[in-house]
Design a protein around this motif. Structure first.
Motif, PDB file in Angstrom:
ATOM      1  N   ALA A  58       0.837  -1.226  -0.028  1.00  0.00           N
ATOM      2  CA  ALA A  58       0.046   0.320  -0.098  1.00  0.00           C
ATOM      3  C   ALA A  58       0.935   1.095   0.037  1.00  0.00           C
ATOM      4  O   ALA A  58       0.410   2.309  -0.775  1.00  0.00           O
ATOM      5  CB  ALA A  58      -0.965   0.119   1.153  1.00  0.00           C
ATOM      6  N   ARG A  59       1.918   1.121   0.821  1.00  0.00           N
ATOM      7  CA  ARG A  59       2.763   2.427   0.839  1.00  0.00           C
ATOM      8  C   ARG A  59       3.481   2.653  -0.702  1.00  0.00           C
ATOM      9  O   ARG A  59       3.886   3.680  -0.911  1.00  0.00           O
ATOM     10  CB  ARG A  59       4.120   2.121   1.698  1.00  0.00           C
ATOM     11  CG  ARG A  59       3.403   2.048   3.234  1.00  0.00           C
ATOM     12  CD  ARG A  59       4.737   1.764   4.209  1.00  0.00           C
ATOM     13  NE  ARG A  59       4.279   1.786   5.483  1.00  0.00           N
ATOM     14  CZ  ARG A  59       4.415   0.903   6.361  1.00  0.00           C
ATOM     15  NH1 ARG A  59       5.466  -0.484   5.895  1.00  0.00           N
ATOM     16  NH2 ARG A  59       4.012   0.601   7.556  1.00  0.00           N
ATOM     17  N   ALA A  60       3.550   1.482  -1.403  1.00  0.00           N
ATOM     18  CA  ALA A  60       4.427   1.553  -2.902  1.00  0.00           C
ATOM     19  C   ALA A  60       3.173   1.940  -3.661  1.00  0.00           C
ATOM     20  O   ALA A  60       3.569   2.196  -4.949  1.00  0.00           O
ATOM     21  CB  ALA A  60       4.667   0.034  -2.925  1.00  0.00           C
ATOM     22  N   GLY A  61       2.151   2.411  -3.179  1.00  0.00           N
ATOM     23  CA  GLY A  61       0.970   2.895  -4.379  1.00  0.00           C
ATOM     24  C   GLY A  61      -0.055   1.963  -4.746  1.00  0.00           C
ATOM     25  O   GLY A  61      -1.045   2.402  -5.318  1.00  0.00           O
ATOM     26  N   HIS A  62      -0.243   0.565  -4.305  1.00  0.00           N
ATOM     27  CA  HIS A  62      -1.060  -0.202  -4.876  1.00  0.00           C
ATOM     28  C   HIS A  62      -2.198  -0.233  -3.687  1.00  0.00           C
ATOM     29  O   HIS A  62      -2.432   0.050  -2.933  1.00  0.00           O
ATOM     30  CB  HIS A  62      -0.335  -1.743  -4.865  1.00  0.00           C
ATOM     31  CG  HIS A  62       0.981  -1.855  -5.614  1.00  0.00           C
ATOM     32  ND1 HIS A  62       0.982  -1.490  -6.997  1.00  0.00           N
ATOM     33  CD2 HIS A  62       2.008  -1.954  -5.085  1.00  0.00           C
ATOM     34  CE1 HIS A  62       2.194  -1.573  -7.388  1.00  0.00           C
ATOM     35  NE2 HIS A  62       2.957  -1.896  -6.412  1.00  0.00           N
ATOM     36  N   ARG A  63      -3.384  -0.639  -4.402  1.00  0.00           N
ATOM     37  CA  ARG A  63      -4.535  -0.807  -3.705  1.00  0.00           C
ATOM     38  C   ARG A  63      -4.722  -2.193  -3.317  1.00  0.00           C
ATOM     39  O   ARG A  63      -4.732  -3.379  -4.004  1.00  0.00           O
ATOM     40  CB  ARG A  63      -5.783  -0.432  -4.631  1.00  0.00           C
ATOM     41  CG  ARG A  63      -7.127  -0.303  -4.002  1.00  0.00           C
ATOM     42  CD  ARG A  63      -8.074   0.387  -4.954  1.00  0.00           C
ATOM     43  NE  ARG A  63      -7.733   1.868  -5.196  1.00  0.00           N
ATOM     44  CZ  ARG A  63      -7.848   2.775  -4.366  1.00  0.00           C
ATOM     45  NH1 ARG A  63      -8.431   2.776  -3.357  1.00  0.00           N
ATOM     46  NH2 ARG A  63      -7.709   3.888  -4.838  1.00  0.00           N
ATOM     47  N   VAL A  64      -4.626  -2.317  -2.087  1.00  0.00           N
ATOM     48  CA  VAL A  64      -4.487  -3.456  -1.253  1.00  0.00           C
ATOM     49  C   VAL A  64      -5.945  -4.004  -0.182  1.00  0.00           C
ATOM     50  O   VAL A  64      -6.285  -3.177   0.304  1.00  0.00           O
ATOM     51  CB  VAL A  64      -3.145  -3.638  -0.336  1.00  0.00           C
ATOM     52  CG1 VAL A  64      -3.245  -4.980   0.524  1.00  0.00           C
ATOM     53  CG2 VAL A  64      -2.024  -3.205  -0.880  1.00  0.00           C
TER      54      VAL A  64
END
Length: 236
Positions: free
Chosen positions: A36-42
């Motif tokens: 999530a911190r890397a920008g993905h929707r988790v």
């Protein structure tokens, strides 16, 4: 695990693509939060209320943008079809779960159905071909001899659980349309480290050695854990 997973994501998806990630049995949310911190929707799926509480506490301390990208659902990995439509995710993680499942094939098949075409399935399992290594390296010769012909063992929590063999899971992944693309060993050199032992001041060499061994035969074949990566609709 993080380095291996990032390597697979980078090799299969365009740079900068915001992926839809499902983490089944997310535990305290280590990988889910990192992605999530890397920008993905988790989406994190977990059935243990204590682990859910820990994950939610950790998420509450993150910036708003990260909190908006991650949701936590209480549930069992075997009921993904209840919560999600087939093909809803680009990446599905199932780390440290299969050892608690008596019949893993239906669970793995359900996870594969959650993947969009070309999606990545990441499994972390106990290595059933190396169960004798831990007792053998600890000098427990009776335990080592007893581990050769079984996939059942008692884990460090004292629970009776099971391991998976690489050959068996490779066949399973091929049969559900998400054939194995890559696999790694995890905890090649560090599996017998005592619980609570102080890590070295400089973790760099240790991680580099583990990462190299996890990609290299024969070392990866005797790792305590196996990290298997299958691709939906891929070719073996």
């Amino acid at each position: 695990m993080a380095r291996q997973l990032d390597e697979q994501i980078a090799g299969r998806f365009p740079v900068g693509q915001r992926l839809r990630v499902l983490d089944v049995g997310m535990g305290q949310g280590t990988q889910a939060l990192r992605l999530a911190r890397a920008g993905h929707r988790v989406t994190g799926l977990e059935q243990d209320p204590k682990m859910i509480s820990v994950a939610r506490d950790a998420l509450s301390g993150e910036p708003e943008g990260i909190r908006e990208r991650m949701r936590i659902i209480e549930g069992d990995g075997r009921d993904t079809g209840v919560h999600f439509l087939p093909g809803s995710f680009d990446v599905v993680l199932c780390h440290g779960v299969l050892m608690y499942v008596e019949e893993p094939d239906p669970l793995v098949a359900g996870l594969a159905r959650m993947l969009a075409p070309g999606g990545l399935l990441s499994l972390l399992v106990r290595n059933g071909d190396a169960l004798a290594m831990r007792p053998g390296l600890s000098g427990d010769w009776a335990g080592a001899l007893g581990a050769f012909d079984t996939v059942n063992y008692a884990n460090r929590l004292g629970l009776d659980v099971r391991a998976d063999r690489l050959e068996t899971l490779t066949a399973t992944l091929a049969g559900i349309g998400a054939p194995l693309q890559t696999w790694y060993g995890v905890r090649v050199f560090t599996d017998t480290t005592a619980d609570g032992a102080e890590p070295p001041a400089d973790m760099g060499p240790l991680l580099a050695a583990e990462e190299r061994a996890g990609k290299t035969d024969p070392y990866r074949r005797v790792a305590a854990l196996l990290h298997l990566c299958g691709v939906r609709g891929g070719t073996a």
